[in-house]
Design an enzyme around this catalytic site. Structure first.
Site, PDB file in Angstrom:
ATOM      1  N   LEU A 168       6.252 -33.204 -26.575  1.00 56.05           N
ATOM      2  CA  LEU A 168       7.511 -33.947 -26.614  1.00 56.05           C
ATOM      3  C   LEU A 168       7.818 -34.542 -25.231  1.00 56.05           C
ATOM      4  O   LEU A 168       8.013 -35.744 -25.086  1.00 56.05           O
ATOM      5  CB  LEU A 168       8.658 -33.004 -27.041  1.00 56.05           C
ATOM      6  CG  LEU A 168      10.063 -33.586 -27.002  1.00 56.05           C
ATOM      7  CD1 LEU A 168      10.212 -34.699 -28.044  1.00 56.05           C
ATOM      8  CD2 LEU A 168      11.113 -32.491 -27.272  1.00 56.05           C
ATOM      9  N   GLY A 211      12.848 -35.405 -20.245  1.00 52.39           N
ATOM     10  CA  GLY A 211      12.736 -33.978 -20.563  1.00 52.39           C
ATOM     11  C   GLY A 211      13.952 -33.553 -21.356  1.00 52.39           C
ATOM     12  O   GLY A 211      13.942 -33.515 -22.590  1.00 52.39           O
ATOM     13  N   SER A 212      15.073 -33.305 -20.638  1.00 49.22           N
ATOM     14  CA  SER A 212      16.312 -32.960 -21.342  1.00 49.22           C
ATOM     15  C   SER A 212      16.715 -34.093 -22.289  1.00 49.22           C
ATOM     16  O   SER A 212      17.152 -33.856 -23.415  1.00 49.22           O
ATOM     17  CB  SER A 212      17.446 -32.717 -20.339  1.00 49.22           C
ATOM     18  OG  SER A 212      17.085 -31.718 -19.429  1.00 49.22           O
ATOM     19  N   ILE A 218       2.604 -30.073 -20.825  1.00 51.46           N
ATOM     20  CA  ILE A 218       2.263 -29.593 -22.172  1.00 51.46           C
ATOM     21  C   ILE A 218       1.491 -28.272 -22.085  1.00 51.46           C
ATOM     22  O   ILE A 218       0.412 -28.205 -21.496  1.00 51.46           O
ATOM     23  CB  ILE A 218       1.459 -30.660 -22.954  1.00 51.46           C
ATOM     24  CG1 ILE A 218       2.279 -31.964 -23.013  1.00 51.46           C
ATOM     25  CG2 ILE A 218       1.111 -30.146 -24.348  1.00 51.46           C
ATOM     26  CD1 ILE A 218       3.693 -31.842 -23.552  1.00 51.46           C
ATOM     27  N   GLU A 230      12.038 -25.449 -22.820  1.00 52.60           N
ATOM     28  CA  GLU A 230      12.683 -25.517 -24.146  1.00 52.60           C
ATOM     29  C   GLU A 230      14.201 -25.637 -24.044  1.00 52.60           C
ATOM     30  O   GLU A 230      14.939 -25.024 -24.808  1.00 52.60           O
ATOM     31  CB  GLU A 230      12.259 -24.317 -25.004  1.00 52.60           C
ATOM     32  CG  GLU A 230      10.767 -24.360 -25.314  1.00 52.60           C
ATOM     33  CD  GLU A 230      10.307 -23.327 -26.322  1.00 52.60           C
ATOM     34  OE1 GLU A 230      11.032 -23.059 -27.285  1.00 52.60           O
ATOM     35  OE2 GLU A 230       9.201 -22.799 -26.134  1.00 52.60           O
TER      36      GLU A 230
HETATM   37  C1  LIG Z   1       5.758 -24.358 -17.624  1.00 53.24           C
HETATM   38  C2  LIG Z   1       6.344 -25.397 -18.516  1.00 53.24           C
HETATM   39  C3  LIG Z   1       5.885 -25.510 -19.830  1.00 53.24           C
HETATM   40  C4  LIG Z   1       6.400 -26.499 -20.678  1.00 53.24           C
HETATM   41  N1  LIG Z   1       5.850 -26.668 -21.936  1.00 53.24           N
HETATM   42  C5  LIG Z   1       6.205 -27.743 -22.668  1.00 53.24           C
HETATM   43  C6  LIG Z   1       5.523 -28.037 -23.913  1.00 53.24           C
HETATM   44  O1  LIG Z   1       4.628 -27.312 -24.350  1.00 53.24           O
HETATM   45  N2  LIG Z   1       5.886 -29.154 -24.594  1.00 53.24           N
HETATM   46  C7  LIG Z   1       6.854 -29.995 -24.164  1.00 53.24           C
HETATM   47  O2  LIG Z   1       7.128 -30.984 -24.829  1.00 53.24           O
HETATM   48  N3  LIG Z   1       7.536 -29.739 -22.990  1.00 53.24           N
HETATM   49  C8  LIG Z   1       7.210 -28.645 -22.233  1.00 53.24           C
HETATM   50  N4  LIG Z   1       7.861 -28.388 -21.046  1.00 53.24           N
HETATM   51  C9  LIG Z   1       8.903 -29.300 -20.592  1.00 53.24           C
HETATM   52  C10 LIG Z   1      10.294 -28.684 -20.543  1.00 53.24           C
HETATM   53  O3  LIG Z   1      10.798 -28.517 -21.832  1.00 53.24           O
HETATM   54  C11 LIG Z   1      11.172 -29.583 -19.658  1.00 53.24           C
HETATM   55  O4  LIG Z   1      10.694 -29.439 -18.327  1.00 53.24           O
HETATM   56  C12 LIG Z   1      12.636 -29.264 -19.743  1.00 53.24           C
HETATM   57  O5  LIG Z   1      13.141 -29.568 -21.010  1.00 53.24           O
HETATM   58  C13 LIG Z   1      13.445 -29.995 -18.667  1.00 53.24           C
HETATM   59  O6  LIG Z   1      13.129 -31.348 -18.626  1.00 53.24           O
HETATM   60  P1  LIG Z   1      12.796 -32.048 -17.217  1.00 53.24           P
HETATM   61  O7  LIG Z   1      11.781 -31.194 -16.551  1.00 53.24           O
HETATM   62  O8  LIG Z   1      12.439 -33.459 -17.471  1.00 53.24           O
HETATM   63  O9  LIG Z   1      14.126 -31.975 -16.405  1.00 53.24           O
HETATM   64  P2  LIG Z   1      15.372 -33.050 -16.463  1.00 53.24           P
HETATM   65  O10 LIG Z   1      15.728 -33.308 -17.877  1.00 53.24           O
HETATM   66  O11 LIG Z   1      15.024 -34.225 -15.621  1.00 53.24           O
HETATM   67  O12 LIG Z   1      16.487 -32.210 -15.757  1.00 53.24           O
HETATM   68  C14 LIG Z   1      16.647 -32.092 -14.346  1.00 53.24           C
HETATM   69  C15 LIG Z   1      17.961 -31.362 -14.082  1.00 53.24           C
HETATM   70  O13 LIG Z   1      19.059 -32.133 -14.610  1.00 53.24           O
HETATM   71  C16 LIG Z   1      19.808 -31.343 -15.503  1.00 53.24           C
HETATM   72  N5  LIG Z   1      20.365 -32.178 -16.569  1.00 53.24           N
HETATM   73  C17 LIG Z   1      19.726 -33.100 -17.341  1.00 53.24           C
HETATM   74  N6  LIG Z   1      20.574 -33.655 -18.214  1.00 53.24           N
HETATM   75  C18 LIG Z   1      21.772 -33.060 -18.029  1.00 53.24           C
HETATM   76  C19 LIG Z   1      23.069 -33.189 -18.624  1.00 53.24           C
HETATM   77  N7  LIG Z   1      23.286 -34.041 -19.632  1.00 53.24           N
HETATM   78  N8  LIG Z   1      24.072 -32.411 -18.161  1.00 53.24           N
HETATM   79  C20 LIG Z   1      23.865 -31.538 -17.143  1.00 53.24           C
HETATM   80  N9  LIG Z   1      22.676 -31.385 -16.517  1.00 53.24           N
HETATM   81  C21 LIG Z   1      21.649 -32.128 -16.967  1.00 53.24           C
HETATM   82  C22 LIG Z   1      18.815 -30.327 -16.055  1.00 53.24           C
HETATM   83  O14 LIG Z   1      19.465 -29.190 -16.621  1.00 53.24           O
HETATM   84  C23 LIG Z   1      18.024 -30.003 -14.807  1.00 53.24           C
HETATM   85  O15 LIG Z   1      18.738 -29.087 -14.024  1.00 53.24           O
HETATM   86  C24 LIG Z   1       7.399 -27.377 -20.199  1.00 53.24           C
HETATM   87  C25 LIG Z   1       7.886 -27.230 -18.892  1.00 53.24           C
HETATM   88  C26 LIG Z   1       7.369 -26.275 -18.049  1.00 53.24           C
HETATM   89  C27 LIG Z   1       7.876 -26.190 -16.638  1.00 53.24           C
END
Ligand SMILES: Cc1cc2nc3c(=O)[nH]c(=O)nc-3n(C[C@H](O)[C@H](O)[C@H](O)COP(=O)(O)OP(=O)(O)OC[C@H]3O[C@@H](n4cnc5c(N)ncnc54)[C@H](O)[C@@H]3O)c2cc1C
Length: 381
Positions: free
Chosen positions: A125, A131-132, A157, A363
């Protein structure tokens, strides 16, 4: 809710506890140190039924309820959170997407291999720019004769380079935003599908985390998972359940940290006493024990609501938010109790802290969980 586990749950828990003591705990530090994915453990996990926890029995799985899944992930994560994350992401993301949204022939085709542990699942995803805000993904799928052409790149991933089955979310109609996303199954070996960079991580270092690249990947329409443009709605349902599983994992890390701290407090002597005689240490242990129980109860409540067909989404977010924080706090506490030794790699507590931190990010971050809980509160005013 009856908080007693039944005989089958206890038997499964004990089997995973024994396996963890014999085959996981002795190796976890070495896997972490070498940042090595322990591929040789996958068939063993399959034999234990852990790779098909979410798959129904008729497709080769063990078809467990989410209370049991949380219990088993707690046991495994107590030994190695990385291995538990491999099992968790394989089950609650990839296998769950096929189980809940696949059609009959897709389930027959993919689930038996995944449930046996011979095939690993990845769920794609997240992208470098989303991400978020996952619905802002850029990977696109265009209709071609008889199927679809996928182009894009996924980030972070789990099982990115070792999976046999990739579930990929792609935009099928960008003008519709989150209502224009569709899921596809892409098997390993499909031309144009490749693992990109291995991502070096702070913790969960023996999970396989990579970019996944899709260049003119062609899949037949039979590999479309769920309705066209319905993939994001399905994804949210997958993540709701995944939160219960990852909460169990977080509780396992916290429990491991507390157990290590208790053991050390009974052995380490300072000022002529085991440090466990000092109230300052006792209070740290008591607070952690209380918080871990609360995290487990929140996790089991969310799982029980799910398993009994009741709304569980806000409760799953509460469980994930709290248990992730408790895992980080318990691991940090354990480092403090172990003093200088806690800061070394001779003891596992520094690994627990590095691993626990993922529970506040993956997640759905803590902030996203708070957003979901608050949305629920405001919607039910
Ligand atoms: C080890 C690991 C394994 C993973 N495995 C998978 C996987 O198998 N498949 C997959 O699809 N993904 C995977 N992920 C991705 C993971 O789900 C995302 O890293 C996570 O959802 C956060 O997204 P981002 O890293 O883009 O951070 P961002 O979304 O860029 O967030 C950065 C900061 O901003 C904050 N933020 C963002 N939006 C808001 C808001 N509206 N209000 C307040 N604060 C906000 C966040 O909380 C965070 O503190 C993995 C990540 C890691 C580190």
């Amino acid at each position: 809710m009856d908080l007693r586990l039944d005989d089958q749950q206890k038997a499964l828990r004990d089997a995973v506890r024994d396996f963890t003591a014999r085959e996981v705990i002795p190796n976890a530090a070495a896997w972490d140190e070498a940042e090595r994915f322990p591929a040789e453990m996958m068939p063993r996990l399959g034999e234990l039924g852990l790779m098909g926890m979410v798959a129904p029995e008729e497709y080769g799985g063990t078809g467990l309820d989410y209370v049991t899944i949380a219990v088993l992930l707690e046991e495994l994560a107590r030994g190695d959170a990385s291995l538990a994350l491999t099992v968790e992401s394989h089950n609650s993301l990839c296998v769950a997407h096929l189980r809940f949204f696949g059609d009959e022939s897709q389930k027959r085709r993919w689930l038996p291999g995944l449930a046996s542990g011979k095939a690993l699942g990845a769920w794609c995803l997240t992208e470098a720019g989303s991400g978020s805000d996952a619905a802002d993904l850029r990977t696109r799928a265009e209709r071609v004769d008889g199927g679809w052409r996928l182009n894009g790149a996924k980030m972070f991933i789990t099982q990115g380079s070792v999976a046999s089955v990739y579930v990929v979310m792609a935009s099928t109609d960008r003008s519709k935003g989150s209502r224009g996303i569709t899921a596809f199954v892409v098997p390993r070996g499909t031309p144009g599908l490749s693992a990109g960079r291995h991502i070096k991580k702070m913790g969960m270092r023996s999970t396989d985390t990579t970019e996944v690249v899709l260049e003119d990947v062609i899949v037949p329409d039979e590999n479309r998972l769920g309705e066209v443009d319905h993939g994001f709605a399905d994804t949210l349902r997958i993540l709701d359940r995944g939160r219960i599983a990852i909460s169990g994992l977080a509780v396992g890390i916290a429990r491991a940290a507390l157990e290590e701290a208790v053991k050390y407090a009974g052995q380490r002597v300072a000022f002529g006493h085991p440090i466990g005689d000092f109230q300052a240490i006792q209070w740290m242990l008591a607070d952690a024990a209380t918080e871990i129980d609360a995290a487990r109860l929140l996790t089991w409540r969310a799982a029980w609501l799910h398993d009994t067909g009741q709304p569980f989404q806000a409760e799953a977010s509460m469980a994930k938010l709290y248990s992730g924080q408790v895992a980080v706090k318990a691991a940090d506490m354990a480092i403090q109790v172990l003093g200088g030794y806690g800061y070394t790699r001779d003891f596992p507590v520094e690994r627990y802290l590095r691993d626990a931190r993922l529970c506040e990010i993956g997640e759905g971050t803590n902030e996203v969980q708070r957003m979901l809980i608050a949305r629920h509160l405001l919607a039910t005013r």
